[in-house]
Write an enzyme that holds these catalytic residues in place. Structure first.
Site, PDB file in Angstrom:
ATOM      1  N   HIS A  74       0.853  -1.190   0.000  1.00 31.79           N
ATOM      2  CA  HIS A  74       0.000   0.000   0.000  1.00 31.79           C
ATOM      3  C   HIS A  74       0.886   1.235   0.000  1.00 31.79           C
ATOM      4  O   HIS A  74       1.816   1.332   0.797  1.00 31.79           O
ATOM      5  CB  HIS A  74      -0.888   0.023   1.246  1.00 31.79           C
ATOM      6  CG  HIS A  74      -2.036  -0.940   1.185  1.00 31.79           C
ATOM      7  ND1 HIS A  74      -3.094  -0.897   2.054  1.00 31.79           N
ATOM      8  CD2 HIS A  74      -2.294  -1.969   0.342  1.00 31.79           C
ATOM      9  CE1 HIS A  74      -3.956  -1.857   1.756  1.00 31.79           C
ATOM     10  NE2 HIS A  74      -3.489  -2.532   0.720  1.00 31.79           N
ATOM     11  N   TYR A 197      -8.645   5.336   8.181  1.00 36.67           N
ATOM     12  CA  TYR A 197      -8.698   5.735   9.590  1.00 36.67           C
ATOM     13  C   TYR A 197      -9.779   6.796   9.693  1.00 36.67           C
ATOM     14  O   TYR A 197      -9.635   7.887   9.132  1.00 36.67           O
ATOM     15  CB  TYR A 197      -7.360   6.327  10.039  1.00 36.67           C
ATOM     16  CG  TYR A 197      -6.246   5.306  10.216  1.00 36.67           C
ATOM     17  CD1 TYR A 197      -5.525   4.824   9.129  1.00 36.67           C
ATOM     18  CD2 TYR A 197      -5.903   4.834  11.482  1.00 36.67           C
ATOM     19  CE1 TYR A 197      -4.503   3.898   9.294  1.00 36.67           C
ATOM     20  CE2 TYR A 197      -4.873   3.913  11.661  1.00 36.67           C
ATOM     21  CZ  TYR A 197      -4.181   3.447  10.564  1.00 36.67           C
ATOM     22  OH  TYR A 197      -3.177   2.525  10.737  1.00 36.67           O
ATOM     23  N   PRO A 289      -2.466   0.559  19.211  1.00 37.31           N
ATOM     24  CA  PRO A 289      -2.308   0.068  17.829  1.00 37.31           C
ATOM     25  C   PRO A 289      -2.559   1.097  16.725  1.00 37.31           C
ATOM     26  O   PRO A 289      -2.365   0.775  15.549  1.00 37.31           O
ATOM     27  CB  PRO A 289      -3.332  -1.070  17.746  1.00 37.31           C
ATOM     28  CG  PRO A 289      -4.337  -0.766  18.789  1.00 37.31           C
ATOM     29  CD  PRO A 289      -3.621  -0.044  19.888  1.00 37.31           C
ATOM     30  N   LYS A 293       2.376  -0.100  14.984  1.00 37.59           N
ATOM     31  CA  LYS A 293       3.815  -0.166  15.238  1.00 37.59           C
ATOM     32  C   LYS A 293       4.321  -1.344  16.065  1.00 37.59           C
ATOM     33  O   LYS A 293       5.525  -1.605  16.091  1.00 37.59           O
ATOM     34  CB  LYS A 293       4.249   1.113  15.972  1.00 37.59           C
ATOM     35  CG  LYS A 293       4.200   2.357  15.124  1.00 37.59           C
ATOM     36  CD  LYS A 293       5.337   2.370  14.137  1.00 37.59           C
ATOM     37  CE  LYS A 293       5.127   3.369  13.044  1.00 37.59           C
ATOM     38  NZ  LYS A 293       5.498   2.920  11.738  1.00 37.59           N
ATOM     39  N   TYR A 381       4.874   6.629   9.704  1.00 35.69           N
ATOM     40  CA  TYR A 381       4.022   5.457   9.438  1.00 35.69           C
ATOM     41  C   TYR A 381       4.798   4.387   8.654  1.00 35.69           C
ATOM     42  O   TYR A 381       4.745   3.202   8.993  1.00 35.69           O
ATOM     43  CB  TYR A 381       2.757   5.881   8.685  1.00 35.69           C
ATOM     44  CG  TYR A 381       1.658   4.849   8.755  1.00 35.69           C
ATOM     45  CD1 TYR A 381       0.597   4.972   9.650  1.00 35.69           C
ATOM     46  CD2 TYR A 381       1.673   3.723   7.928  1.00 35.69           C
ATOM     47  CE1 TYR A 381      -0.406   4.013   9.723  1.00 35.69           C
ATOM     48  CE2 TYR A 381       0.684   2.755   7.991  1.00 35.69           C
ATOM     49  CZ  TYR A 381      -0.349   2.902   8.887  1.00 35.69           C
ATOM     50  OH  TYR A 381      -1.341   1.962   8.962  1.00 35.69           O
TER      51      TYR A 381
HETATM   52  P1  FAD Z   1       4.358 -11.499  21.357  1.00 37.64           P
HETATM   53  O1  FAD Z   1       3.823 -11.532  19.985  1.00 37.64           O
HETATM   54  O2  FAD Z   1       3.400 -11.283  22.479  1.00 37.64           O
HETATM   55  O3  FAD Z   1       5.156 -12.843  21.575  1.00 37.64           O
HETATM   56  C1  FAD Z   1       5.558 -13.284  22.841  1.00 37.64           C
HETATM   57  C2  FAD Z   1       5.561 -14.789  22.850  1.00 37.64           C
HETATM   58  O4  FAD Z   1       6.045 -15.265  24.096  1.00 37.64           O
HETATM   59  C3  FAD Z   1       4.167 -15.378  22.686  1.00 37.64           C
HETATM   60  O5  FAD Z   1       4.168 -16.346  21.670  1.00 37.64           O
HETATM   61  C4  FAD Z   1       3.840 -15.950  24.042  1.00 37.64           C
HETATM   62  O6  FAD Z   1       2.981 -17.054  23.950  1.00 37.64           O
HETATM   63  C5  FAD Z   1       5.222 -16.321  24.537  1.00 37.64           C
HETATM   64  N1  FAD Z   1       5.361 -16.404  25.995  1.00 37.64           N
HETATM   65  C6  FAD Z   1       4.741 -15.676  26.950  1.00 37.64           C
HETATM   66  N2  FAD Z   1       5.138 -16.051  28.171  1.00 37.64           N
HETATM   67  C7  FAD Z   1       6.038 -17.041  27.987  1.00 37.64           C
HETATM   68  C8  FAD Z   1       6.804 -17.838  28.867  1.00 37.64           C
HETATM   69  N3  FAD Z   1       6.714 -17.702  30.204  1.00 37.64           N
HETATM   70  N4  FAD Z   1       7.633 -18.762  28.352  1.00 37.64           N
HETATM   71  C9  FAD Z   1       7.722 -18.932  27.010  1.00 37.64           C
HETATM   72  N5  FAD Z   1       7.017 -18.192  26.121  1.00 37.64           N
HETATM   73  C10 FAD Z   1       6.195 -17.267  26.610  1.00 37.64           C
HETATM   74  N6  FAD Z   1      -0.211  -4.361  16.884  1.00 37.64           N
HETATM   75  C11 FAD Z   1      -0.591  -3.703  15.804  1.00 37.64           C
HETATM   76  O7  FAD Z   1       0.240  -2.968  15.225  1.00 37.64           O
HETATM   77  N7  FAD Z   1      -1.878  -3.829  15.315  1.00 37.64           N
HETATM   78  C12 FAD Z   1      -2.800  -4.636  15.927  1.00 37.64           C
HETATM   79  O8  FAD Z   1      -3.930  -4.743  15.482  1.00 37.64           O
HETATM   80  C13 FAD Z   1      -2.435  -5.313  17.078  1.00 37.64           C
HETATM   81  N8  FAD Z   1      -3.319  -6.102  17.717  1.00 37.64           N
HETATM   82  C14 FAD Z   1      -2.934  -6.730  18.859  1.00 37.64           C
HETATM   83  C15 FAD Z   1      -3.860  -7.523  19.553  1.00 37.64           C
HETATM   84  C16 FAD Z   1      -3.501  -8.142  20.753  1.00 37.64           C
HETATM   85  C17 FAD Z   1      -4.523  -8.984  21.502  1.00 37.64           C
HETATM   86  C18 FAD Z   1      -2.182  -7.989  21.258  1.00 37.64           C
HETATM   87  C19 FAD Z   1      -1.782  -8.647  22.565  1.00 37.64           C
HETATM   88  C20 FAD Z   1      -1.252  -7.232  20.552  1.00 37.64           C
HETATM   89  C21 FAD Z   1      -1.622  -6.589  19.355  1.00 37.64           C
HETATM   90  N9  FAD Z   1      -0.706  -5.801  18.634  1.00 37.64           N
HETATM   91  C22 FAD Z   1      -1.094  -5.149  17.527  1.00 37.64           C
HETATM   92  C23 FAD Z   1       0.683  -5.666  19.022  1.00 37.64           C
HETATM   93  C24 FAD Z   1       1.605  -6.634  18.273  1.00 37.64           C
HETATM   94  O9  FAD Z   1       0.916  -7.775  17.926  1.00 37.64           O
HETATM   95  C25 FAD Z   1       2.764  -6.910  19.222  1.00 37.64           C
HETATM   96  O10 FAD Z   1       3.464  -5.699  19.396  1.00 37.64           O
HETATM   97  C26 FAD Z   1       3.720  -8.006  18.721  1.00 37.64           C
HETATM   98  O11 FAD Z   1       3.088  -9.253  18.809  1.00 37.64           O
HETATM   99  C27 FAD Z   1       5.002  -7.995  19.551  1.00 37.64           C
HETATM  100  O12 FAD Z   1       5.746  -9.148  19.314  1.00 37.64           O
HETATM  101  P2  FAD Z   1       6.564  -9.859  20.462  1.00 37.64           P
HETATM  102  O13 FAD Z   1       7.253 -10.991  19.821  1.00 37.64           O
HETATM  103  O14 FAD Z   1       7.346  -8.840  21.210  1.00 37.64           O
HETATM  104  O15 FAD Z   1       5.473 -10.348  21.518  1.00 37.64           O
HETATM  105  C1  PHB Z   2      -4.630  -4.249  11.220  1.00 36.48           C
HETATM  106  O1  PHB Z   2      -4.807  -4.475  10.001  1.00 36.48           O
HETATM  107  O2  PHB Z   2      -4.818  -5.118  12.072  1.00 36.48           O
HETATM  108  C2  PHB Z   2      -4.220  -2.905  11.663  1.00 36.48           C
HETATM  109  C3  PHB Z   2      -3.905  -1.954  10.717  1.00 36.48           C
HETATM  110  C4  PHB Z   2      -3.520  -0.675  11.123  1.00 36.48           C
HETATM  111  C5  PHB Z   2      -3.478  -0.382  12.481  1.00 36.48           C
HETATM  112  C6  PHB Z   2      -3.788  -1.343  13.418  1.00 36.48           C
HETATM  113  C7  PHB Z   2      -4.169  -2.618  13.007  1.00 36.48           C
HETATM  114  O3  PHB Z   2      -3.139   0.878  12.868  1.00 36.48           O
END
Ligand code: FAD
Ligand code: PHB
Length: 388
Positions: A74, A197, A289, A293, A381
């Site tokens: 996009h 948005y 969100p 980011k 962005y």
């Molecule tokens: P995570 O993806 O949380 O990965 C951490 C991993 O560690 C997980 O697999 C977990 O199961 C594992 N873990 C936890 N505890 C333990 C343990 N004790 N031992 C071993 N493993 C463990 N961002 C956006 O930009 N747009 C969105 O729409 C959006 N939606 C989201 C919705 C939800 C419900 C959440 C929680 C986050 C969302 N985010 C979104 C944020 C984005 O998904 C996160 O910033 C991203 O997943 C970060 O990656 P990470 O690897 O740091 O953490």
């Molecule tokens: C998504 O597609 O899940 C999404 C896109 C843009 C955002 C947050 C979530 O700012």
């Protein structure tokens, strides 16, 4: 059973899996442990927007092939307010675009790559305990207690993990928002070429997508919103109301595949390192969100960590590791500001403060009429350059 590795990685989300792949490519050994099952992490619906730097990094790391085939490039987004849509043209303003490709697809690609290396990745571990001073991780796998001895631990276990609480002296910076997002994934073709948005008197809405046949939509709701109050028809009619514009807008609907409410917070801990434990991604920080980011920031952290570990193992210098927290936090705070700014500009507060609404509208009008302001939104962005 004792095992030995160079880097113990706790968590197989984007941060842990990207780190594992970057270390593998640099010839550094790691063990990844994850407390959930493979199918759970591969199906967990979360973010969908990849910054330009993230797609370049995944491509260079050899895990971008399916993303380039199935992801959608996009070159802009639309800001909708006062019944008018305004396009922010990323390619024109910032010289790059973004990739729309689901986080769970990135995770699938990374797991496949990890398994292909033959290096260890243990799912469904339990009772994980980390010792930051000794760089030891203890856990149970297949009913057996395991002691994993490492040079370093990467705490990539997300916001609710065990690594951050293992550090005593952290400074916490936090803000909770008085709203949440109700998100749906629907079997419905996108109704727009790009993300929308929408700032509406009824609250914020976002129209996003995952593929030519699947959309992802969000509605601003209360933090304690009860999902039972939101039958599918109410969700679609509220989305229609908030995405409406002069001249009309046709929102294609379809079966809802998944729905959930996500609370919104800004959160940072400093420093991101203690002893031989390095925190990365959501373990160290959370952004609301609205700026898309979270995943991108997690990838930026582990790029810094992989470079620092390479410097240590190849050149014997710990200067990159010593600077890890400071280097990461510069980007973390830029992204925190951008995410807070987008959130503040686009959400209606519950008490309907008229002064705040005028400020929001003024800011939106400025962003879409000033090239300088639009460029600032665009370059944040699509993502500022990754360090290194
Ligand atoms: P995570 O993806 O949380 O990965 C951490 C991993 O560690 C997980 O697999 C977990 O199961 C594992 N873990 C936890 N505890 C333990 C343990 N004790 N031992 C071993 N493993 C463990 N961002 C956006 O930009 N747009 C969105 O729409 C959006 N939606 C989201 C919705 C939800 C419900 C959440 C929680 C986050 C969302 N985010 C979104 C944020 C984005 O998904 C996160 O910033 C991203 O997943 C970060 O990656 P990470 O690897 O740091 O953490
Ligand atoms: C998504 O597609 O899940 C999404 C896109 C843009 C955002 C947050 C979530 O700012």
């Amino acid at each position: 059973m004792p095992i030995r590795t160079q880097v113990a990685i706790v968590g197989a989300g984007p941060a842990g899996l990207v780190l594992a792949q970057l270390l593998h490519l640099r010839g550094i050994d790691s063990v990844v442990i994850e407390n959930r099952s493979r199918s759970y992490v591969e199906q967990r619906i979360r973010a969908g927007v990849l910054e330009h730097g993230t797609t370049d990094l995944l491509t260079d790391a050899g895990v971008g092939e399916r993303m380039h085939r199935e992801g959608m490039v996009h070159n802009g987004v639309e800001l909708l307010f006062d019944g008018e849509g305004h396009r922010i043209a990323f390619d024109e303003l910032a010289g790059k675009g973004i990739m729309v490709y689901g986080q769970h697809e990135v995770v699938k690609d990374l797991i496949a790559a990890r398994l292909a290396t033959g290096r260890p990745l243990y799912f469904e571990v339990s009772d994980v305990v980390v010792d930051p001073a000794a760089a030891v991780v203890r856990f149970v796998h297949d009913g057996q207690p395991v002691e994993l001895r490492a040079d370093y631990i990467a705490g990539c276990d997300g916001f609710h993990g065990v690594c951050r609480p293992a550090i005593a002296d952290l400074t916490v910076f936090e803000r909770e928002y008085p709203f949440a997002w109700l998100g749906i994934l629907a079997q419905a073709a996108p109704s727009s070429h790009e993300l929308i948005y929408a700032y509406s008197p009824r609250g914020f809405a976002l129209h996003s997508m995952r593929s030519p046949t699947v959309t992802r939509n969000y509605l601003q709701v209360a933090p304690d919103e009860d999902l039972d109050e939101w039958p599918d028809e109410r969700i679609w009619s509220e989305l229609r109301a908030r995405l409406d514009r002069h001249g009309g807008f046709t929102l294609t609907d379809g079966p809802i595949l998944e729905k959930g409410v996500t609370t919104m917070r800004s959160f940072v801990v400093e420093p991101m390192q203690h002893g031989r434990l390095f925190l990365a991604g959501d373990a160290a920080h959370i952004v609301p969100p609205t700026g898309a980011k979270g995943l991108n920031l997690a990838v930026a952290d582990v790029k810094v960590l992989a470079d620092a570990l390479e410097l240590f193992y190849v050149k014997g210098s710990d200067s990159g590791l010593a600077a890890y927290s400071t280097t990461c936090l510069r980007r973390v705070w830029r992204v925190q500001h951008f995410s807070w700014w987008m959130t503040s500009m686009l959400h209606r507060s519950r008490d309907g403060d008229p002064f705040e609404q005028q400020l929001q509208l003024s800011q939106l009008r400025y962003v879409v009429s000033s090239r300088a302001a639009a460029t600032s939104l665009a370059e944040n962005y699509v993502g500022l350059p990754l360090p290194g």
